[in-house]
Design an enzyme around this catalytic site. Structure first.
Site, PDB file in Angstrom:
ATOM      1  N   GLU A   1       0.880  -1.177   0.000  1.00  0.00           N
ATOM      2  CA  GLU A   1       0.000   0.000   0.000  1.00  0.00           C
ATOM      3  C   GLU A   1       0.910   1.217   0.000  1.00  0.00           C
ATOM      4  OE1 GLU A   1      -3.960  -1.784   1.727  1.00  0.00           O
ATOM      5  OE2 GLU A   1      -3.082  -0.198   2.922  1.00  0.00           O
TER       6      GLU A   1
ATOM      7  N   CYS B   1      -2.011   9.190   2.670  1.00  0.00           N
ATOM      8  CA  CYS B   1      -1.723   8.594   1.361  1.00  0.00           C
ATOM      9  C   CYS B   1      -2.746   9.055   0.340  1.00  0.00           C
ATOM     10  CB  CYS B   1      -1.715   7.080   1.448  1.00  0.00           C
ATOM     11  SG  CYS B   1      -3.194   6.403   2.192  1.00  0.00           S
TER      12      CYS B   1
END
Ligand code: NAD
Length: 457
Positions: free
Chosen positions: A228, A262
Site C-alpha cells: 500500500e 496517502c
C-alpha cells in the site's frame, strides 16, 4: 532509538531497538505459536480481538496522547483516528468467519465426487508499517491476519514506535499469545532484514521507493506480497458545483493531517469558468485553518512528522513552482517557531512539469491549475505514475462517472475525497501498490485456498 516530538524537536523517550540477529529466534517462536493459534476456533479468536476493541475504547485518551506526542497529529485528529478504528474492527469481527468457511462448488458434486474450496491461513506474516495513520494501516493488516489464524511480526515505523508498542501491549492483554503477535522496533535496516526472513507473506504500507525495494527482495520467494504505497491524488472541480462548498471540502482533503495522508488531495484541477472564484474561496478556507500545538484541542494543522527532510522537500517545491511562473497565493515558508511546521501553502497556475504537481508532497501544500474542460481534466489527472484515488466534484453524476471510469485508480470519489470505508477495498494501481486491504478482499488477503477433490469409494 530516540523518540522525537515533532512539535518541539525534543527527545521524549528512548527505546531499545530489536537486533537483526534476534529475528530468526522470533520467527521460530512465531511459527510454533501460529500452529496452535490457527487450531483455536474462530469464535475464540473473535472473542480475543473483541477484547482488544474494548481495551482501545477504555484507553482511548491515553493512546491519542501518545500518538499526538510522537507523530505530531493534532489531538482532535488522533481521537478521530481511534474512533475510526472501531468500525474497521467491527467489520472484520463480523465478516471473517464467513471468509474462512469452506465453499462447495456449484455443478460439481455427484454421489461419488465432491469438490470444495477450503481456506487456510498463510502462516507467519511480516507487517512493515507507516507512521501517518498507525492505527488504520496497522489494523488493516494485523486484525484480519490474526482473526484468520496467522501470526504477525509487526514493525511499526520508527516514527510511531510508542504507538506500535501500545498496540502490542493491548493485543497481549486481550489474550493474543505473545509469540503470535510480536512488535519489533527499529528503522530501515530492521525492516529490510524482516522482509528477508522466511515468512509466508509480506504486507507493507509506505512509500513507493521502499515498496519497490521490498518487492525486489521478496520476488524470488513467491510469497504473498501486498504493497500500500503513495499517491498523487487529483481532484477535479467542474463548473457544476457550489463553489464555496467544493472549496471547503477539497481544502480539508488536502490539508487534513497536514497533508500527510496517502489519499490526501495532492493536485486540484478547476474548470476555467469558475477558476478565479474557486481560488478566492479556497484561499479563504485555508486561511481559516488553525496552525498550532498538536496538543491543543482547536489545532487543525500540526507539525510535520518527518522533520527537516519534509520541510526541505516542501521549500524545494515552492522554489521550483515560483521559478516556473506559478503564483503562491498563501504560505510558502517554514513557520518561525520550534518544531517542524510549514505554512499551509496554495500554489496557483501550477504547470504539469512542476514538482508540486508530480512528486508526492505529503505536506500542507497544494498545486491548483485551470482546465478548459473535461477532456483536459482527464488527461491532467491521468498524468502521474500513481493510481490511488481521484475525485470529481459536480452535481452531474454521469459526468463524474465518465471521467472516473477512464482513470486507473483504486478509489473513485464523486463529491468527496480523502475517504476510506471498511466495506470497500483499499487498493492502489501502478506505483500506488499491489493487492487490497479492507472489505472481504482484505480478509481473503490473509488466506490461501486449498482445492479438495474427494472421490468416494
Ligand atoms: P517509508 O517507505 O519511508 O517507511 C515505511 C516503513 O518501511 C517504515 O516502517 C520503515 O522503517 C520501513 N523501511 C524503510 N526502508 C525499508 C527497507 N529497505 N526494507 C523494509 N522496510 C523498510 O514510508 P513512511 O514515511 O513511513 O510513510 C509515508 C508513505 O506511506 C507515503 O508515501 C504514503 O503515501 C504511504 N502510505 C500509503 C498508504 C496506503 O494505504 N496506500 C497508507 C499510509 C501511508
Amino acid at each position: 532509538m530516540k523518540v522525537i516530538n515533532p512539535a518541539s524537536g525534543e527527545v521524549v523517550d528512548t527505546l531499545t531497538e530489536t537486533a537483526v540477529s534476534e529475528l530468526p529466534t522470533l520467527l521460530a517462536a512465531a511459527r510454533l505459536a501460529q500452529k496452535s493459534w490457527a487450531k483455536r476456533s474462530p469464535s475464540e479468536r473473535k472473542a480475543i480481538l473483541a477484547k482488544f476493541r474494548a481495551l482501545v475504547v477504555e484507553r482511548k485518551e491515553q493512546l491519542a496522547q501518545t500518538l499526538t506526542l510522537e507523530v505530531g497529529k493534532p489531538i482532535a485528529q488522533s481521537h478521530n483516528e481511534l474512533n475510526g478504528l472501531l468500525p474497521r474492527l467491527d467489520f472484520f469481527l463480523e465478516h471473517f468467519e464467513a471468509e474462512l468457511t469452506p465453499r462447495g462448488v456449484l455443478g460439481a458434486a455427484t454421489d461419488s465426487l465432491e469438490e470444495r474450496i477450503a481456506f487456510e491461513p498463510l502462516g507467519v506474516v511480516a507487517n512493515v508499517s507507516a507512521w501517518n495513520y498507525p492505527y488504520f494501516v496497522g489494523s488493516n493488516v494485523f486484525v484480519p491476519a490474526l482473526l484468520t489464524g496467522n501470526a504477525v511480526l509487526y514493525k511499526p515505523s520508527e516514527l510511531s514506535s510508542l504507538t506500535g508498542l501500545a498496540i502490542a501491549r493491548l493485543l497481549h492483554e486481550a489474550g493474543v499469545p505473545k509469540d503470535v503477535f510480536q512488535a519489533v522496533i527499529g528503522g530501515r535496516e530492521l525492516g529490510a532484514a524482516l522482509v528477508q526472513l522466511d515468512v509466508d507473506g509480506v504486507f507493507f504500507t509506505g512509500s513507493y521507493a521502499t515498496g519497490r525495494k521490498i518487492a525486489e527482495a521478496v520476488a524470488p520467494r513467491m510469497i504473498r506480497l501486498q504493497l500500500e504505497l503513495g499517491g498523487k491524488d487529483p481532484a477535479y472541480v467542474t463548473d457544476e458545483v457550489d463553489v464555496a462548498a467544493a472549496a471547503a471540502a477539497v481544502a480539508d482533503g488536502a490539508f487534513y493531517n497536514a497533508g500527510q495522508s496517502c489519499c490526501a488531495v495532492e493536485r486540484i484541477y478547476v474548470h476555467e469558468r469558475i477558476y478565479p472564484e474557486f481560488l478566492d474561496a479556497f484561499v479563504a478556507e485555508v486561511k481559516k485553518l488553525k496552525l498550532g500545538s498538536p496538543a491543543e484541542e482547536g489545532t487543525y494543522l500540526g507539525p510535520l512528522c518527518r522533520g527537516e527532510a519534509a520541510l526541505q522537500a516542501l521549500a524545494d517545491q515552492v522554489a521550483d513552482a515560483e521559478k516556473q511562473g506559478a503564483r503562491v497565493l498563501t504560505g510558502g515558508r517554514r513557520v518561525d517557531r520550534p518544531g517542524y511546521y510549514f505554512e499551509p501553502t496554495v500554489v496557483a497556475d501550477a504547470k504539469p512539469g512542476m514538482r508540486v504537481m508530480k512528486e508526492e508532497s505529503f505536506g500542507p501544500i497544494i498545486g491548483i491549475a485551470s482546465v478548459p474542460g473535461d477532456q483536459a481534466a482527464l488527461a491532467a489527472m491521468a498524468d502521474t505514475e500513481y493510481g490511488l484515488t481521484a475525485a470529481v466534484y459536480t452535481t452531474n453524476e454521469a459526468r463524474a462517472a465518465q471521467i472516473l471510469e477512464e482513470l486507473p485508480v483504486g478509489s473513485a470519489y464523486v463529491n468527496c475525497c480523502d475517504r476510506v470505508s471498511p466495506r470497500l477495498p483499499w487498493t492502489g494501481r501502478k506505483h500506488s501498490g499491489i493487492g487490497s486491504t479492507l472489505s472481504t478482499l482484505g480478509i481473503q488477503a490473509f488466506l490461501q485456498p486449498k482445492a479438495w477433490h474427494i472421490r468416494r469409494a
